[in-house]
Design a protein around this motif. Structure first.
Motif, PDB file in Angstrom:
ATOM      1  N   VAL B  84       7.196   1.416  -4.124  1.00  0.00           N
ATOM      2  CA  VAL B  84       6.355   2.438  -3.498  1.00  0.00           C
ATOM      3  C   VAL B  84       6.638   3.793  -4.151  1.00  0.00           C
ATOM      4  CG1 VAL B  84       5.881   3.711  -1.380  1.00  0.00           C
ATOM      5  CG2 VAL B  84       6.124   1.224  -1.300  1.00  0.00           C
ATOM      6  N   ARG B  85       7.908   4.106  -4.304  1.00  0.00           N
ATOM      7  CA  ARG B  85       8.272   5.405  -4.852  1.00  0.00           C
ATOM      8  C   ARG B  85       7.761   5.581  -6.289  1.00  0.00           C
ATOM      9  NH1 ARG B  85      13.678   8.512  -4.324  1.00  0.00           N
ATOM     10  NH2 ARG B  85      13.932   7.050  -2.608  1.00  0.00           N
ATOM     11  N   VAL B  88       3.486   3.367  -6.684  1.00  0.00           N
ATOM     12  CA  VAL B  88       2.506   3.976  -5.785  1.00  0.00           C
ATOM     13  C   VAL B  88       2.579   5.501  -5.887  1.00  0.00           C
ATOM     14  CG1 VAL B  88       1.788   4.152  -3.388  1.00  0.00           C
ATOM     15  CG2 VAL B  88       2.664   1.978  -4.258  1.00  0.00           C
ATOM     16  N   GLY B  89       3.774   5.997  -6.216  1.00  0.00           N
ATOM     17  CA  GLY B  89       3.973   7.438  -6.348  1.00  0.00           C
ATOM     18  C   GLY B  89       3.111   8.076  -7.426  1.00  0.00           C
ATOM     19  N   PRO B  93      -1.375  11.235  -3.002  1.00  0.00           N
ATOM     20  CA  PRO B  93      -1.000  10.835  -1.639  1.00  0.00           C
ATOM     21  C   PRO B  93      -2.142  10.986  -0.628  1.00  0.00           C
ATOM     22  CG  PRO B  93       0.332  12.725  -2.386  1.00  0.00           C
ATOM     23  CD  PRO B  93      -0.516  12.293  -3.540  1.00  0.00           C
TER      24      PRO B  93
END
Lengths: 286, 286
Positions: B84-85, B88-89, B93
């Motif tokens: 995720v970090r 997806v980061g 956001p």
């Protein structure tokens, strides 16, 4: 890049506010030019990540209930979305919630104006981002007379009491007014019309809102005068230069996270015992 | 860096699955070594950002209802959080929602197992990330016998029907199994014990779960056999090397977003008329 804290440089003081006295293209606290911004932003990524993880870890371990709320307000084209992408984008998405407040639904209108806001607040360990917020209810609410004057007046006190209560319960609030000039807006709206990949961002109603510029500025000045409290100050972020705005919000976030991030939680187990238990599983799956 | 699509390289086929035949430290589809990863990841940022914005723009303009759901599953320490970090980061956001599914609450248990999942689905224009998911109900649910066998059996079909319906309604589903070996896990759990800043991630119950490794692998194999459908395939992502795992999930995201991102919405206004209306406001605020 900064010698003084940006938190101090951008925090608005008490008293009469005249937004026309603020230069939207100034770059307070940034010791360099646009060319130096990427490096400055990159140097924030490490501390932001470390402190955000501490905040999150404290919540998981149950040793901290701290949380952070960033409120982004500003005229159309001031760059609330761009700030989320470029500044908030430095954070781990796992600990971030972004809420964009649109015109209230029928359900939301059937409650007090703070109801929908309370439901969107960050949990312990999280950083919550409000793209627009409860302040809309004293901004467009005031300019467009969406509620009667007595109700609008009531809201300033209600907001201050609400925010004080949030802060008392462990929430740090960073309220950013992304300040642009009417000429900045003109230039950006023109750019949206000139670029077909930006047409979806353009709305004919934006021009109608723009015609109300002086009334919006007055409504913002009133907010900055009445709702910049010790518990929850307002920061005026010059946003005529996008690179500065992105850095400034990231820097404000970094300073506040640095202040509130707790120490790493202590182990609630015996490390040596766990090492032995783990060693005993070395052959699992073989 | 890739010649074939990673979507094709990692998609699991039909038939019997033997996870022990998958090398967790392999790097399929990546033409380089760890040293080349940052550049490869960086080169994905632009296309990801562009396609994510198109997806979002389509939803705002009402011309597209496409949305994307990424399901992350894997044994403890496989790196769902790190993915995720780091992968997806790369996304904005504003268009991302991350949901971490924990042990179900009393409220959730009082509903069908898919209830809480449905409530967390991404809206049109969004990328939703599930850190754990409805698959827990046939993984820990099966291994720990949290439901009777007939109910567990029913769930595989229920999941397939649910996912088919999601896909039919415009949702692209990317299901990633982050595959590690028992030795990878041993090394990572030891690292957590060795580093006080990682103690908060360690739980004595992790060792108990680890002892059930063979049963979990069998439960995963069953999932990969029964729930890898044409509509919603499973991707086995070798996750023994974190740098590869992060790149691979980002690459899968980029390929799928590239496939589903609509064209930029066309203006629903007359550009020339709007230019003139805007020009007439040039003096506003002066």
């Amino acid at each position: 890049m900064t010698t003084t804290r940006l938190t101090d440089a951008l925090r608005i003081g008490r008293g009469k506010v005249d937004l026309s006295a603020y230069d939207s293209r100034s770059t307070p606290g940034f010791g360099g030019t646009k060319r130096d911004q990427p490096k400055a932003l990159e140097s924030l990524a490490g501390p932001l990540s470390d402190n955000q993880e501490r905040l999150y870890a404290g919540a998981v371990a149950g040793t901290s209930d701290r949380r952070v709320l960033v409120v982004l307000q500003g005229m159309d084209t001031s760059g609330k979305g761009g700030t989320v992408r470029n500044a908030v984008g430095l954070l781990d998405p796992q600990g971030v919630t972004v809420t964009s407040f649109k015109a209230p639904t029928a359900d939301e209108l059937a409650h007090d104006f703070l109801w929908r806001v309370e439901r969107a607040l960050p949990q312990a360990g999280e950083v919550g981002i409000f793209d627009r917020s409860h302040y809309e209810d004293v901004l467009i609410g005031r300019v467009r007379e969406l509620a009667d004057p007595a109700e609008i007046e009531r809201r300033y006190d209600a907001i201050n009491a609400f925010e004080q209560s949030l802060v008392d319960s462990g929430c740090t609030i960073i309220k950013c007014f992304l300040h642009i000039s009417p000429d900045d807006q003109l230039e950006r709206l023109r750019a949206r019309l000139d670029d077909p990949t930006k047409h979806w961002k353009y709305n004919a109603a934006d021009v109608d809102e723009r015609l109300l510029w002086p009334r919006y500025q007055e409504a913002y000045e009133t907010v900055l005068e009445l709702c910049a409290t010790d518990a929850a100050p307002w920061y005026v972020v010059p946003s005529g230069r996008k690179w500065y705005r992105n850095w400034a919000v990231a820097q404000l976030l970094a300073e506040h996270l640095g202040d509130v991030a707790p120490e790493w939680p202590k182990a609630d187990f015996d490390v040596e015992v766990e090492r032995q238990r783990l060693d005993a599983t070395a052959d699992v799956g073989h």
